[in-house]
Scaffold this active site. Structure first.
Site, PDB file in Angstrom:
ATOM      1  N   CYS A 171      14.352 -10.610  -2.912  1.00 15.55           N
ATOM      2  CA  CYS A 171      14.769 -10.277  -4.271  1.00 15.55           C
ATOM      3  C   CYS A 171      13.652  -9.638  -5.068  1.00 15.55           C
ATOM      4  CB  CYS A 171      15.290 -11.531  -4.950  1.00 15.55           C
ATOM      5  SG  CYS A 171      16.671 -12.180  -4.034  1.00 15.55           S
ATOM      6  N   TYR A 199      -1.671  -5.807  10.895  1.00 12.77           N
ATOM      7  CA  TYR A 199      -1.491  -6.180   9.496  1.00 12.77           C
ATOM      8  C   TYR A 199      -0.015  -6.329   9.120  1.00 12.77           C
ATOM      9  CZ  TYR A 199      -6.391  -4.867   9.424  1.00 12.77           C
ATOM     10  OH  TYR A 199      -7.722  -4.788   9.700  1.00 12.77           O
ATOM     11  N   TYR A 255       0.821  -1.228   0.000  1.00 12.89           N
ATOM     12  CA  TYR A 255       0.000   0.000   0.000  1.00 12.89           C
ATOM     13  C   TYR A 255       0.848   1.268   0.000  1.00 12.89           C
ATOM     14  CZ  TYR A 255      -2.688  -3.671   2.381  1.00 12.89           C
ATOM     15  OH  TYR A 255      -3.246  -4.859   2.755  1.00 12.89           O
TER      16      TYR A 255
HETATM   17  N1  LLP Z   1     -14.562  -5.437   9.732  1.00 16.85           N
HETATM   18  C1  LLP Z   1     -14.422  -5.844   8.457  1.00 16.85           C
HETATM   19  C2  LLP Z   1     -15.557  -6.478   7.805  1.00 16.85           C
HETATM   20  C3  LLP Z   1     -13.201  -5.651   7.789  1.00 16.85           C
HETATM   21  O1  LLP Z   1     -13.085  -6.031   6.527  1.00 16.85           O
HETATM   22  C4  LLP Z   1     -12.111  -5.059   8.463  1.00 16.85           C
HETATM   23  C5  LLP Z   1     -10.818  -4.863   7.794  1.00 16.85           C
HETATM   24  C6  LLP Z   1     -12.290  -4.663   9.805  1.00 16.85           C
HETATM   25  C7  LLP Z   1     -13.532  -4.867  10.401  1.00 16.85           C
HETATM   26  C8  LLP Z   1     -11.205  -4.034  10.614  1.00 16.85           C
HETATM   27  O2  LLP Z   1     -10.783  -2.825  10.067  1.00 16.85           O
HETATM   28  P1  LLP Z   1      -9.713  -1.917  10.858  1.00 16.85           P
HETATM   29  O3  LLP Z   1     -10.382  -1.437  12.125  1.00 16.85           O
HETATM   30  O4  LLP Z   1      -8.544  -2.762  11.151  1.00 16.85           O
HETATM   31  O5  LLP Z   1      -9.409  -0.821   9.923  1.00 16.85           O
HETATM   32  N2  LLP Z   1      -4.195  -4.968   5.331  1.00 16.85           N
HETATM   33  C9  LLP Z   1      -4.659  -3.606   5.269  1.00 16.85           C
HETATM   34  C10 LLP Z   1      -5.962  -3.408   6.005  1.00 16.85           C
HETATM   35  C11 LLP Z   1      -7.071  -4.339   5.522  1.00 16.85           C
HETATM   36  C12 LLP Z   1      -8.364  -4.156   6.263  1.00 16.85           C
HETATM   37  C13 LLP Z   1      -9.343  -5.214   5.876  1.00 16.85           C
HETATM   38  N3  LLP Z   1     -10.590  -5.182   6.586  1.00 16.85           N
HETATM   39  C14 LLP Z   1      -3.566  -2.678   5.803  1.00 16.85           C
HETATM   40  O6  LLP Z   1      -2.524  -3.156   6.209  1.00 16.85           O
HETATM   41  O7  LLP Z   1      -3.718  -1.450   5.784  1.00 16.85           O
END
Ligand code: LLP
Length: 428
Positions: free
Chosen positions: A356, A384, A329
């Protein structure tokens, strides 16, 4: 003259004490010596403080905080939230097994995700989870079939796609009509009528999640109005909704970001919920990043420094397989030197890993005064990172330590090559 504040800006649990960085009262240098690098270190207090901000926001309300465990699904982290009374937002049968292993209460588990399999549905029904957040009309039918075959009624909520721009990175926007998530606002009433007609389903709520790393209140306020419009329309059609699940998504401070505090955000949202007459309704939220993101750091060792034609490289032993967010990202993580500088001329480096790929970078254009063997801390690595870590380039995944006050507990041993190759069959 007063002493300089030893705490890092925006990181109250990290302080520079006696020449090295500490998480709570534990020296990162000591932990790195004991456990090796790369090493993830988490502050339990930061997590509990982050949770407390939500709890303050919901004081006196009928509310359930379901930690979105995809942010960090290590058992030692899950146990902190289970012991604090949280529920969990899960997205797979694997996540279900993990939270059950730490003693989560099944009634406080909600199951999100666009692609639940029949086997996962059955597993969750057998565990007696609190709610399935259903994301398509076909999924309603399949869940109905699985529940009828099991002689049960599945509690369901339908995830609404409100078509609101969360103003975040496109890969982590989920509530726009071009995203794969949820059921379009215009189809929602129809989907609810269909769900209510199916014998294996019991409609219990409505839900919505618009994206992640959201740093403003306005997308939440816009989405809320649209969800409440639907609650009204669905109930007028004779289908009562017991809870409103408003998802997660609240951002954290990576680089001077200023998201609203959880309690301030919820004060604003609750004022609207009350004004529209839904104040007595049970509320569920699914925060992930904001409960763990700034609790964690990744300690990594400088392997080499190398002058390049255009820029200098600082090659460290953590890589995109440990810290995938910059590659995926273009995310920013602050990088701090663990020990005092050498007093050599600081240089501007790209901090990169050994993998790599040119996409294997951790920070660009960082001013550092480092030599091989020095340790760096990559901040905001609680969410994450480990949960998205891979074995790319046959690299073992890192170890993890949970710190509480002056005590440090290993919560994940460093992976071994034997672990990695255990399930492989080379053939003849
Ligand atoms: N609920 C649902 C249905 C979700 O899809 C997600 C995150 C959350 C809750 C929690 O969201 P948060 O509070 O953590 O923003 N890998 C990415 C973030 C992907 C988020 C996916 N869904 C990153 O590293 O920025």
């Amino acid at each position: 003259m007063s002493e300089p504040n030893p705490r890092l800006p925006g990181q109250p649990h990290i302080a520079r004490l006696g020449d090295t960085l500490h998480v709570e009262q534990v020296s990162l240098q000591t932990l790195a010596r004991e456990h090796g690098t790369p090493l993830f270190v988490y502050s339990k207090q930061w997590m509990l403080d982050a949770l407390a901000a939500y709890q303050r926001g919901f004081e006196g309300r009928n509310a359930l905080i379901c930690y979105a465990m995809k942010a960090n699904s290590s058992l030692g982290i899950l146990r902190v939230f289970a012991q604090a009374g949280c529920g969990f937002d899960i997205v797979s049968g694997g996540e279900l097994a993990r939270v059950l292993a730490v003693g989560a209460e099944p009634a406080k588990i909600i199951f999100s995700g666009v692609g639940k399999t029949r086997a996962e549905m059955r597993q969750a029904l057998d565990a007696d989870i609190g709610c399935f957040n259903v994301e398509s009309e076909e999924e309603l039918d399949v869940l109905n079939e699985v529940a009828v075959a099991a002689g049960r009624r599945a509690p369901v909520s339908i995830r609404i796609n409100p078509n609101v721009d969360p103003k975040t990175h496109p890969y982590i926007s989920t509530g726009l009509k071009g995203n794969k998530f949820g059921i379009a606002h215009d189809r929602a009433l129809h989907a609810y009528q269909h769900a209510a007609s199916l014998p294996g389903l019991k409609v219990v709520g409505i839900d919505c999640h618009i994206g992640s790393q959201i740093t403003e209140a306005s997308p939440y306020l816009d989405a809320l109005e649209r969800v409440l419009d639907l609650v009204q329309a669905i109930e007028e059609a004779g289908i009562p909704l017991h809870h409103i699940d408003f998802g997660g998504g609240l951002g954290i401070d990576y680089n001077g970001d200023t998201p609203p505090a959880a309690d301030d955000l919820w004060q604003q949202l609750l004022a609207r919920i009350d004004a529209r007459g839904f104040g007595q309704r049970k509320l569920i939220i699914e925060p992930g990043r904001s409960l763990v993101g700034n609790a964690g750091v990744c300690v990594t060792e400088v392997l080499y420094t190398k002058p390049g034609e255009d820029k200098n490289f600082c090659i460290v032993d953590a890589a995109m397989n440990d810290l995938p967010r910059p590659a995926m990202y273009q995310a920013y993580h602050r990088i701090e030197q663990l020990s005092a500088r050498h007093g050599d001329a600081a240089k501007t480096y790209d901090v990169v890993g050994p993998v790599c790929e040119s996409g294997d970078w951790i920070g660009r254009d960082r001013v550092l005064d480092v030599r091989a063997g020095d340790l760096l801390a990559v901040l905001s690595a609680g969410a994450y990172c480990m949960s998205m870590a891979s074995n790319y380039n046959t690299r073992n995944r890192a170890a993890e330590v949970l710190v509480s006050g002056s005590s440090a507990t290993l919560i994940r041993r460093r992976e071994t090559l034997e672990d990695q190759m255990r399930n492989e069959l080379a053939g003849d």
